[in-house]
Design a protein around this motif. Sequence first.
Motif: not given
Length: 385
Positions: A323-324, A335, A338, A340, A345
């Motif tokens: 996610m990073r 970002k 949350r 990415s 998602w």
Amino acid sequence: MRASDTGTSTAFDPALTAGQANQRAAEALLRPDARRRRGRGAGLNIAGRYEVETREVFDDGWNSLDELPPFKTEVQVEKPRKIITRNESPDISFDRSINPYRGCEHGCVYCFARPSHSYMGLSAGLDFEARLFAKPDAARLLERELSKPGYQVQPIAIGTNTDPYQPIEREWRIMRQVLEVLEAANHPVGIVTKSALVTRDIDILERMAAKGLARVAMSVTTLDRKLARTMEPRAATPAKRLEAIRMLTQAGIPTSVMAAPMIPGLNDHELERILDSAQAAGASAASYVMLRLPHEVSPLFRDWLLRHYPDRYRRVMSLIRSMRGGKDYDAEFGKRMRGSGPYAWQIGRRFDLAAERLGLKRRKAQMRTDLFVPPKSDGVQLSLL
């Protein structure tokens, strides 16, 4: 190892087998200084990123560490010149905040505020949760700043860095003094906490909320007492936080729940249960934040994960990096809260569906700013007429 602004080196750990991870965890729990760290979140006291020297406690073979006393909380007085901090971050909903304390005794191992202790020449590890700074002049400074000609009223956020209701607040009562100033001036305030101590100030918050001047966000990270105890050793239990939501709501104080941080592979499966429980307790809105590992927080979290959940280490870190952008952390605005990618998602979609089902996606009502009355503070020049 020095952390960069956007992540840390990841070369050493992907090769760890499950057996190696378990072995390292066992060794960590047998460290001679483990007794001294009991009740603390961090297992390390690594030097800050601005220090030119690194110090490490180790056993010299004479069992000397066994003779050292446990870490005790020490509080020093800090005397800042101003108490309102301004920010221009585009992904944050407020532009000003107050931090009555520097450092936090709750000891949450994941706390993104830990690196701020480096500015004091201290460690983001054990120092952050044991060597604290209190600002007893906060209420006086706030009164003076609110009295300045031309002050433009906008809600003040409290608890966005370190918790204003951490255990030492019982003795210092700085947060209550700040609220007394804000109430007298009819100034709007938003509070973020994970402490049930906030209920002590229901009398003030209830009166402010009746005027549209106050709201509270309660952070609930997990409903698992064991996980909470190891991850947030000196914070209120999950049950206490839910009870605090109930008490605040019954007093007419708008209260939301923050499922924060969500840690993939560790507590993210609880997301819906957290929202369900908070809504049942009376929460009227909800939000979530993904785990953030800036600067020194990354090695501290990885050490904690190896000690307490070695069997999950590789999966958790793999999901975090997915996610990073392959790093432990991505500081890009928009970002950082949350993440990415597909997993980020998925968590976002789960949150949206659960919050919609529970009626927790309603837009928060704007707090009033038209009732503000500048306090008459000593040291501020009075108007001629």
